[in-house]
Design an enzyme around this catalytic site. Structure first.
Site, mmCIF file in Angstrom:
data_model
loop_
_atom_site.group_PDB
_atom_site.id
_atom_site.type_symbol
_atom_site.label_atom_id
_atom_site.label_comp_id
_atom_site.label_asym_id
_atom_site.label_seq_id
_atom_site.Cartn_x
_atom_site.Cartn_y
_atom_site.Cartn_z
ATOM 1 N N LYS A 160 -76.497 48.357 6.607
ATOM 2 C CA LYS A 160 -75.167 48.566 7.185
ATOM 3 C C LYS A 160 -74.137 47.631 6.541
ATOM 4 C CE LYS A 160 -73.894 46.886 11.171
ATOM 5 N NZ LYS A 160 -73.771 46.580 12.613
ATOM 6 N N ASP A 200 -72.916 52.031 12.581
ATOM 7 C CA ASP A 200 -73.136 51.044 13.632
ATOM 8 C C ASP A 200 -73.304 51.788 14.955
ATOM 9 O OD1 ASP A 200 -70.616 51.948 14.265
ATOM 10 O OD2 ASP A 200 -69.733 49.959 14.498
#
Length: 215
Positions: A120, A138
């Site tokens: 991420k 997320d």
């Protein structure tokens, strides 16, 4: 959800917010990398408060490394997990200096090899600092993608791959920012605010809340 509807969703999001960007404050790829590292399980607001004091003192790997773990911890102690984050940041700065000439690498594998940097974080840096069409998933984006049926998936990687497959190419660079901001301010976890959602007519969520709460 069909592709025409996906196209319309991103056209609408672009109309509402033509130039989306991160809410983290930064002026260089290195500052962005550090801010994203610090933002894990913390709010952008809390990270910005800390980095407004930190970056004027140390905004390069060498300057950050010179602070040491304890010196850095003093600046970020208001952020959750600050001790482990201080350790990761100092380790990362050392690697940047020793292996990358003090520069943040644009390569995913090199980014993910840095302490505390996962897929991420690498996606955020590649997208926001270097303009790559990556999508960092997320909790907000995971929720929005599943709730709207834009790109449903059982885990963050499934959602990421689904978004890369289904988001029209012209919108892929900004998709991450549109979706995270939408999840943060409109399609909220506990009570989605469908009554003022620009993409509500296109959304396939079954339990829409179309009436605002009584005051």
């Amino acid at each position: 959800m069909n592709q025409a509807k996906r196209q319309a969703i991103f056209e609408t999001l672009k109309e509402v917010n033509p130039t989306p960007t991160t809410e983290l404050e930064y002026t260089s790829p290195f500052e962005l990398l550090i801010a994203v590292l610090l933002s894990a399980q913390a709010t952008d607001v809390s990270v910005n408060k800390a980095t407004r004091k930190l970056f004027p003192v140390a905004n390069t790997p060498a300057a950050m490394l010179a602070l040491g773990e304890e010196g850095l911890a003093d600046y970020i102690r208001t952020i959750g997990l600050y001790r482990s984050k201080a350790r990761h940041v100092i380790q990362t700065c050392r690697i940047l200096l020793e292996q990358h000439g003090g520069e943040v690498p644009r390569d995913r594998a090199a980014l993910e090899a840095l302490p505390g940097v996962g897929r991420k974080t690498a996606n955020v840096v590649m997208n926001t600092a270097f303009g790559e069409p990556t999508i960092a998933v997320d909790t907000h984006i995971f929720r929005v993608a599943n709730r709207t049926r834009l790109a449903p998936g059982k885990n963050v990687l499934e959602v990421e791959l689904g978004l890369l497959k289904f988001v029209p190419a012209e919108f892929q660079h900004d998709a991450h920012h549109w979706l995270i901001l939408h999840g943060r301010y409109v399609c909220k976890a506990r009570r989605p605010e469908c009554w003022h959602c620009a993409i509500e007519p296109l959304c396939e969520y079954r339990d829409k809340i179309l009436t605002p709460p009584a005051r």
